[in-house]
Design an enzyme around this catalytic site. Sequence first.
Site, PDB file in Angstrom:
ATOM      1  N   GLU A   1     -38.056 -17.674 -92.752  1.00 36.29           N
ATOM      2  CA  GLU A   1     -37.311 -16.820 -93.685  1.00 36.29           C
ATOM      3  C   GLU A   1     -36.025 -16.389 -93.022  1.00 36.29           C
ATOM      4  O   GLU A   1     -35.938 -16.245 -91.809  1.00 36.29           O
ATOM      5  CB  GLU A   1     -38.155 -15.632 -94.164  1.00 36.29           C
ATOM      6  CG  GLU A   1     -38.617 -14.659 -93.111  1.00 36.29           C
ATOM      7  CD  GLU A   1     -37.611 -13.556 -92.825  1.00 36.29           C
ATOM      8  OE1 GLU A   1     -36.681 -13.347 -93.632  1.00 36.29           O
ATOM      9  OE2 GLU A   1     -37.740 -12.930 -91.776  1.00 36.29           O
TER      10      GLU A   1
ATOM     11  N   ARG B   1     -34.119 -12.840 -99.652  1.00 42.01           N
ATOM     12  CA  ARG B   1     -34.453 -13.612 -98.460  1.00 42.01           C
ATOM     13  C   ARG B   1     -34.604 -15.082 -98.835  1.00 42.01           C
ATOM     14  O   ARG B   1     -35.230 -15.431 -99.838  1.00 42.01           O
ATOM     15  CB  ARG B   1     -35.773 -13.128 -97.824  1.00 42.01           C
ATOM     16  CG  ARG B   1     -35.792 -11.675 -97.439  1.00 42.01           C
ATOM     17  CD  ARG B   1     -34.699 -11.291 -96.482  1.00 42.01           C
ATOM     18  NE  ARG B   1     -34.893 -11.822 -95.130  1.00 42.01           N
ATOM     19  CZ  ARG B   1     -34.051 -11.594 -94.126  1.00 42.01           C
ATOM     20  NH1 ARG B   1     -32.969 -10.874 -94.330  1.00 42.01           N
ATOM     21  NH2 ARG B   1     -34.291 -12.086 -92.933  1.00 42.01           N
TER      22      ARG B   1
ATOM     23  N   CYS C   1     -30.301 -16.767 -87.594  1.00 43.43           N
ATOM     24  CA  CYS C   1     -29.452 -17.908 -87.942  1.00 43.43           C
ATOM     25  C   CYS C   1     -28.340 -18.041 -86.907  1.00 43.43           C
ATOM     26  O   CYS C   1     -27.572 -17.114 -86.694  1.00 43.43           O
ATOM     27  CB  CYS C   1     -28.854 -17.709 -89.331  1.00 43.43           C
ATOM     28  SG  CYS C   1     -27.752 -19.043 -89.826  1.00 43.43           S
TER      29      CYS C   1
END
Length: 415
Positions: free
Chosen positions: A184, A231, A146
């Site tokens: 994910e 997750r 991310c």
Amino acid sequence: MVTDEKLSLEDVAVLLSKSKETIRRWDNVGKLPAFREPMSNYRYYKRSQLDIFDEVKAMNIHTTHQEPQPSDEYTVLELFAGAGGLAIGMEQAGLKCVALNEIDKYAAATLRENRPKWNVLEGDIRNISFSEFAHQVDVVTGGFPCQAFSYAGKRFGFQDARGTLFYEFARTVQETKPKICIGENVKGLQSHDGGRTLKTMIAILDEIGYRVIDPKVLKAIYYNVPQKRERLILVGVRKDLDIDFNYPIPNKKVLNLSDALKKGKLFNCDVPESPGTKYPASKKKVLDLVPPGGYWRDLPLDIQKEYMQKSFFLGGGKTGMARRISWDEPSLTLTCSPAQKQTERCHPDETRPFTVREYARIQTFPDEWKFAGPVSAQYKQIGNAVPINLGKAIGQSIVEFLNEVSKQNEELISA
């Protein structure tokens, strides 16, 4: 005799589909009284308490659901593959991994050592074209890191995402045109930058031709993983396919540390011996005083202040600090380093971090799966991985989706 499971407040909230505030209120008014650890005042519940609720009474937690079988050979291209946690899960679900990309040399070596026939594309994803797999793979998966987006003056579509690793995930999906893509990430992606980062990712997948199913946080403890790991799963279905993806159904059966490290439900032998790191003498002296299931608040007050320093006066429970896991609870989420001050995960009986193989067991890696590189690199690979059993549950949902696609195509041909 069935052990009466110890559940956290959060576990109970999930099982009853109530907020944590409601569960706390029920405790306060006596509707569902909690137990408390003697020294830490940690609130917990016993599984048998929940049998008064119809929604729990109706669950047959010992019923295992029938595993779906692929009706055809379905193929996966995996990005950011790491040590293979998600890939093993996909393999166990019956999916064929045709290629895996990984930049870390030790993780790539781990993949090659355990699966010599896998096509491991080692290197920076930004320098790799996946166009050779166009219309050749059914699924693209990837745990993309991310990264923050800079929104200033930007419409923030596909091209504006350049420079982020999510762009590389989306670029690969656009190049290969799989039927479904699965991303994910950590649970925190939901709230990252006030939710704008996730909304942007959804908009980008929509722009390149994928309908995004509502993202969902899956709790590993409900998918045969003895670890409180969460997750966020992001699913995109190609827009020409009018079939929905269904997330895996939670088991409601929570496994504990003893299930990971001892012979039983998950493994047919006790955990094998392996290398592991150690605590410094000063930390060991402190953790010697912490009981199983306890943490820093179980220490004498003067040691609490000395150990926590400024953190002692800050808000929040910081329940991961000076934490010793007990046999009858799931492990807290494993990290890349087992001895950091913020994330101690001490063995129940011995004052030491979990070993490499204990780490792997908690992540449900098979004992025969070997990890390359120095011990620190092995911990990092395991700590970053998707738990295998969670990956398998996701893989089974993918198989069910692809079976429906295959069935629909057959019906169209025969019509």
